[in-house]
Design a protein around this motif. Structure first.
Motif, mmCIF file in Angstrom:
data_model
loop_
_atom_site.group_PDB
_atom_site.id
_atom_site.type_symbol
_atom_site.label_atom_id
_atom_site.label_comp_id
_atom_site.label_asym_id
_atom_site.label_seq_id
_atom_site.Cartn_x
_atom_site.Cartn_y
_atom_site.Cartn_z
ATOM 1 N N THR A 1 19.829 -11.966 10.876
ATOM 2 C CA THR A 1 19.655 -13.490 11.357
ATOM 3 C C THR A 1 19.637 -13.742 12.539
ATOM 4 N N LEU A 2 18.549 -14.460 13.112
ATOM 5 C CA LEU A 2 18.637 -14.930 14.697
ATOM 6 C C LEU A 2 18.807 -16.350 14.651
ATOM 7 N N ARG A 3 19.504 -16.736 15.702
ATOM 8 C CA ARG A 3 19.679 -18.229 15.972
ATOM 9 C C ARG A 3 18.835 -18.735 17.240
ATOM 10 N N LEU A 4 18.362 -19.811 16.928
ATOM 11 C CA LEU A 4 17.603 -20.325 18.260
ATOM 12 C C LEU A 4 18.503 -21.436 18.557
ATOM 13 N N THR A 5 18.645 -21.561 19.943
ATOM 14 C CA THR A 5 19.611 -22.661 20.388
ATOM 15 C C THR A 5 19.065 -23.588 21.558
ATOM 16 N N GLY A 6 19.565 -24.582 21.810
ATOM 17 C CA GLY A 6 18.905 -25.566 22.688
ATOM 18 C C GLY A 6 18.241 -26.700 21.990
ATOM 19 N N ALA A 7 17.311 -27.368 22.686
ATOM 20 C CA ALA A 7 16.638 -28.545 22.188
ATOM 21 C C ALA A 7 15.346 -28.309 21.493
ATOM 22 N N LEU A 8 14.989 -29.100 20.536
ATOM 23 C CA LEU A 8 13.572 -28.986 19.831
ATOM 24 C C LEU A 8 12.590 -28.873 21.024
ATOM 25 N N ARG A 9 11.711 -28.018 21.018
ATOM 26 C CA ARG A 9 10.808 -27.687 22.019
ATOM 27 C C ARG A 9 9.457 -27.857 21.567
ATOM 28 N N GLY B 1 0.810 -1.215 -0.046
ATOM 29 C CA GLY B 1 0.259 -0.035 0.052
ATOM 30 C C GLY B 1 0.806 1.159 0.082
ATOM 31 N N LEU B 2 0.812 2.079 -0.998
ATOM 32 C CA LEU B 2 1.412 3.312 -1.062
ATOM 33 C C LEU B 2 0.791 4.602 -0.372
ATOM 34 N N SER B 3 1.739 5.466 -0.418
ATOM 35 C CA SER B 3 1.028 6.731 0.169
ATOM 36 C C SER B 3 1.140 8.315 -0.465
ATOM 37 N N TYR B 4 0.987 9.077 0.045
ATOM 38 C CA TYR B 4 1.325 10.253 -0.656
ATOM 39 C C TYR B 4 2.553 11.189 -0.174
ATOM 40 N N THR B 5 3.254 10.361 0.911
ATOM 41 C CA THR B 5 4.308 10.680 1.136
ATOM 42 C C THR B 5 5.587 9.407 1.320
ATOM 43 N N GLU B 6 6.744 9.572 1.875
ATOM 44 C CA GLU B 6 7.629 8.338 1.705
ATOM 45 C C GLU B 6 8.076 8.120 3.079
ATOM 46 N N PHE B 7 8.711 7.049 3.218
ATOM 47 C CA PHE B 7 9.130 6.286 4.590
ATOM 48 C C PHE B 7 10.341 5.852 4.278
ATOM 49 N N ALA B 8 11.407 6.072 5.201
ATOM 50 C CA ALA B 8 12.680 5.340 5.183
ATOM 51 C C ALA B 8 12.834 4.617 6.455
ATOM 52 N N TYR B 9 13.383 3.560 6.312
ATOM 53 C CA TYR B 9 13.470 2.526 7.524
ATOM 54 C C TYR B 9 15.322 2.308 7.664
ATOM 55 N N THR B 10 15.623 2.378 8.909
ATOM 56 C CA THR B 10 17.194 2.450 9.169
ATOM 57 C C THR B 10 17.042 1.663 10.449
ATOM 58 N N GLY B 11 18.391 1.486 11.002
ATOM 59 C CA GLY B 11 18.860 1.158 12.272
ATOM 60 C C GLY B 11 18.163 -0.053 12.663
ATOM 61 N N LEU B 12 18.139 -1.224 12.161
ATOM 62 C CA LEU B 12 17.590 -2.398 12.656
ATOM 63 C C LEU B 12 18.463 -2.899 13.680
ATOM 64 N N SER B 13 17.929 -3.319 14.752
ATOM 65 C CA SER B 13 18.653 -3.708 16.029
ATOM 66 C C SER B 13 17.951 -5.101 16.642
ATOM 67 N N LEU B 14 18.792 -6.005 17.066
ATOM 68 C CA LEU B 14 18.074 -7.021 17.702
ATOM 69 C C LEU B 14 18.926 -7.462 19.265
ATOM 70 N N SER B 15 18.000 -7.465 20.360
ATOM 71 C CA SER B 15 18.586 -7.410 21.539
ATOM 72 C C SER B 15 19.660 -8.773 21.942
ATOM 73 N N SER B 16 19.481 -9.708 21.088
ATOM 74 C CA SER B 16 20.336 -10.617 21.089
ATOM 75 C C SER B 16 20.382 -11.299 19.777
ATOM 76 N N SER B 17 21.468 -11.782 19.228
ATOM 77 C CA SER B 17 21.339 -12.599 17.929
ATOM 78 C C SER B 17 21.168 -13.907 18.019
ATOM 79 N N GLU B 18 21.355 -14.352 19.429
ATOM 80 C CA GLU B 18 21.155 -15.869 19.751
ATOM 81 C C GLU B 18 20.327 -15.936 20.967
ATOM 82 N N ILE B 19 19.086 -16.815 20.774
ATOM 83 C CA ILE B 19 18.198 -16.750 22.214
ATOM 84 C C ILE B 19 17.695 -18.527 21.994
ATOM 85 N N PRO B 20 17.656 -18.911 23.218
ATOM 86 C CA PRO B 20 17.288 -20.177 23.459
ATOM 87 C C PRO B 20 15.681 -20.542 22.777
ATOM 88 N N THR B 21 15.294 -22.036 22.479
ATOM 89 C CA THR B 21 13.878 -22.155 21.672
ATOM 90 C C THR B 21 12.658 -21.583 22.544
#
Length: 768
Positions: free
Chosen positions: A745-753, A628-648
């Motif tokens: 990329t986010l890595r899930l660690t640990g056992a299948l849950r 869906g478009l607009s009559y204005t434009e939007f820019a996306y920057t600064g992607l941040s993940l609190s952690s790159s690796e978390i348990p399942t």
């Protein structure tokens, strides 16, 4: 002396048991039945097979032992609000005064696009709510609807529809919230919260699988495996019960893999109640219990059909009592059906009546009608306008033609939807649902066609109008006049699409399924003729389903999609053309490229995607999910993940900055998608797992944060358990499912849950 069951100071369950002990079998079964007073006087069906099953039965006879539900006291024929309230109160008073136990009925109504009653606000359809990606606004709308209903003595609303779209040809696409289970679940739960907060019991429809019928034909069988059923169809219902607090569920007409939902204890009892913990009532879709005999043919008599439904878990038969009356009573008396099953359902109905105050000794059905009852107050119209404006989807805008320049001196408004205010209404709106059977009545509310709205919006611009062709009929006689007007104008606005109706009387709505996804009738030919004039054409589609627009994507000056935007639709669309309204809607489903090809939904696995040399058919859409478009434009920057690796069993915060880089204020829907590149089973290429609607002034920037729990990454594995598996997950943020601006990329660690039914169902968002 007040009987124990009529004393609100007593515990609810004690009251119910005391009342149940007083009841005869006939009085118990009466609580599981319903009556539809006045339906026999309706000329034309407002429900499937109404002409076959509707009976001419006096209310006193139908309710001699009591009554569970009163069916649509307002929504069957035009009645002024105050008069309708008095009629409903009179029926309730008759139940209280002329039956042994004096128990009032639960009155239910349809409320998909507003209270389906004369003079009530007609809000946009559910597909339009979904296009706003604004659950909070939907919740406000539902509360407003519920407040009108409760004001006049209605207790239950037969909404929302939580069927996830699987084939756009299905007639009831307009009633749905789109093709993504997360969007459907989130928006549907918001509607439930709004309705329930007004004291109205929300009813989830249609449980489950109804929208996945073969060939998109209404009431057709469903061939679907257990994984798709579990991962796509069921989550919205589970979410609306757990997060929304829905107190009622309505069964689907369909059978899934040969098992009718209305006779499926594994669905209506084991899954719904034992696994999910649902404690409310299951009500039958209209005559669906009788359909077990007539359509599914798994019962020889109405009594046998009632026995199958009761055992499966249907508590109340709607809209009338065919199977749960004497036919079922005979089987109980003979010992064929256990009275314990009857008691189980009666307890559920009586609990709801206690919660509603209907068992209280001082309950009085009369409502104050001294002051005028306004079903369409300014506050409701304001919500309807806000929804309509936010639901408009700007699909393309070549060379920035929209908004129309102030130098535009003439506009040719052409098309069958250009001068018809009812073109903005869904099939369950009162004007399209009931009024066609009552000629001589106006809509009962103020409505503007687009022609009238544009004339008001642009008073200095010369506006000409030609219909060109009807919506449905094969009639080209108006082409020449339409083409001539387009040639003479600076801009041509071609307004095409649907007219909602029921059972073949429209091109969208219940029982109005499509053979293909070309525009109905000869509308595609009209659009081609207008494009050939050389005048810039704004193609404005007002419809209940997405139609194939691939042929116009690069030829029309602009393409706009509106999904039945309701009574304020004309004003909203006129404002979008002028620039007073900046479009911000996003597609809740794809817009197909070609009329004959049925693209899969965007949730396809790699095998269902692009042909990649293995087929001559291209399944990619003209416009993707989330676009869906607009009559204005939007820019996306600064992607941040609190952690790159978390348990399942962990949670991660995913955030980005969104800036309005244009000159106008506007709203952007920031969309969070995830993908599982390598899994035990094929997974969707990407899937929505969060969204946030962000309003930004020109030049303004805000940070959007999503808190994603790994439960949202679960799926049904090889052994049919819901699992989260370790490994890499791709995280994406963007403006649509194909316009991804940021990824990591986010890595899930640990056992299948293994994930149970108490899992996290929602991604929390913050905007700062």
């Amino acid at each position: 002396m007040t009987t124990p069951w009529a004393d609100p100071a007593c515990p609810r369950d004690d009251r119910v048991e005391a009342l149940l002990a007083e009841m005869t079998l006939e009085e118990k079964l009466a609580q599981l039945g319903s009556a539809w007073p006045g339906v026999e006087r309706v000329s034309g069906n407002v429900a499937p097979m109404q002409d076959v099953f509707a009976r001419q039965t006096e209310f006193a006879s139908a309710s001699k032992n009591g009554l569970g539900h009163l069916t649509r006291p307002f929504g069957t024929r035009p009645v002024e609000p105050s008069e309708g309230a008095r009629r409903l109160a009179a029926m309730q008073r008759e139940l209280m005064d002329n039956t042994r136990l004096g128990i009032p009925a639960i009155a239910h109504e349809e409320c998909l696009t507003g209270f389906t009653s004369y003079r009530a606000t007609v809000f946009p359809t559910a597909l339009a709510w979904a296009a706003t990606f604004s659950p909070g606004l939907v919740e406000r709308m539902a509360h407003a609807i519920g407040s009108s209903m409760r004001r006049v003595g209605v207790h239950q609303g037969l909404s929302p529809v939580l069927d996830v779209v699987r084939d756009y040809r299905w007639g009831r696409v307009e009633e749905t919230l789109g093709e993504d289970p997360y969007l459907v679940a989130t928006t549907g739960s918001a509607y439930v919260r709004g309705l329930e907060s007004a004291g109205i019991i929300a009813t989830l429809k249609h449980f489950a699988g109804y929208s996945a019928s073969k060939g998109a034909r209404n009431h057709a069988p469903v061939s679907m495996g257990p994984r798709e059923f579990a991962d796509v169809i069921l989550p919205p219902f589970e979410t609306a019960i757990r997060d929304g607090g829905a107190r009622s569920v309505m069964n689907s007409y369909a059978d899934v893999d040969g098992v009718p939902a209305g006779a499926d204890p594994s669905l209506l009892t084991r899954l719904l109640r034992e696994d999910w913990g649902f404690e409310g009532t299951v009500v039958s879709d209209y005559w669906s219990i009788a359909f077990l005999r007539t359509m599914h043919r798994i019962a020889a008599t109405d009594g046998e059909a009632g026995a199958r439904a009761l055992e499966a878990g249907i508590d109340v038969e709607l809209p009338d009592t065919l199977a749960y009356g004497e036919p079922l009573a005979e089987l109980v008396r003979s010992g064929t059906v256990s009275e314990d099953l009857v008691d189980r359902a009666v307890r559920r109905v009586l609990r709801q009546k206690a919660d509603l105050g209907l068992l209280d000794a001082d309950f009085a059905p009369e409502v104050d009608t001294e002051e005028p009852i306004d079903f369409d107050p300014p506050s409701h119209r304001a919500i309807a306008r806000e929804l309509a404006e936010q639901s408009i989807v700007l699909l393309s805008n070549r060379d920035g033609l929209l908004p129309l320049a102030s130098s535009t001196t003439s506009i040719a408004l052409v098309g069958p939807c250009a001068d018809d205010p009812n073109a903005f209404f869904g099939c369950y709106s009162f004007p399209n649902h009931v009024l066609p059977h009552h000629p001589g009545y106006d809509n009962g509310i103020e409505t503007l066609s687009l022609l009238k709205a544009v004339t008001i919006e642009l008073p200095a611009t010369r506006i000409t109008y030609e219909q060109g062709c009807p919506v449905k009929d094969i009639d080209r006689s108006g082409f020449d006049a339409a083409v001539e007007q387009a040639r003479r104008a600076d801009v041509c606005v071609a307004v095409v699409g649907d007219r909602a109706g029921l059972f073949g009387r429209g091109t969208s709505g219940e029982g109005c399924d499509a053979e293909d996804l070309s525009l109905p009738g000869v509308q595609d030919e009209l659009v081609e003729a207008l494009l050939a004039t050389g005048t810039p054409v704004v193609l404005l589609v007002v419809s209940g389903r997405p139609y194939a627009l691939g042929a116009y994507a690069d030829r029309a000056a602009a393409v706009v999609q509106a999904f039945f935007p309701g009574e304020e639709g004309g004003t909203a669309l006129a404002g979008m053309l002028s620039g007073r309204v900046t479009p911000s809607g996003k597609l809740p489903l794809q817009v197909p490229r070609n009329g004959g090809g049925q693209p899969s939904t965007y949730l396809h696995a790699p095998l269902g995607g692009n042909s990649e040399g293995v087929s001559n058919l291209d399944p990619t859409p003209a416009y993707p999910f989330g676009h869906g478009l607009s009559y204005t434009e939007f820019a996306y920057t600064g992607l941040s993940l609190s952690s790159s690796e978390i348990p399942t069993d962990g949670e991660v915060e995913i955030s980005c900055l969104v800036r309005n880089t244009g000159d106008l204020p506007g709203a952007e829907v920031v969309q969070l998608y995830t993908a599982d590149p390598v899994a035990l089973l094929p997974r969707p290429i990407l899937q929505l797992n969060g969204f946030a609607r962000v309003y930004l002034a020109a030049g303004e920037e805000q940070r959007v944060t999503f808190r994603l729990h790994t439960d949202l990454l679960a799926y049904t594995g090889p052994d049919l358990r819901r699992i989260v598996e370790p490994g890499e997950i791709t995280v994406m943020i963007g403006a649509s499912s194909t316009d991804v601006r940021l990824r990591d990329t986010l890595r899930l660690t640990g056992a299948l849950r293994t994930v149970g039914h108490r899992r996290v169902l929602h991604t929390a968002t913050e905007i700062d």
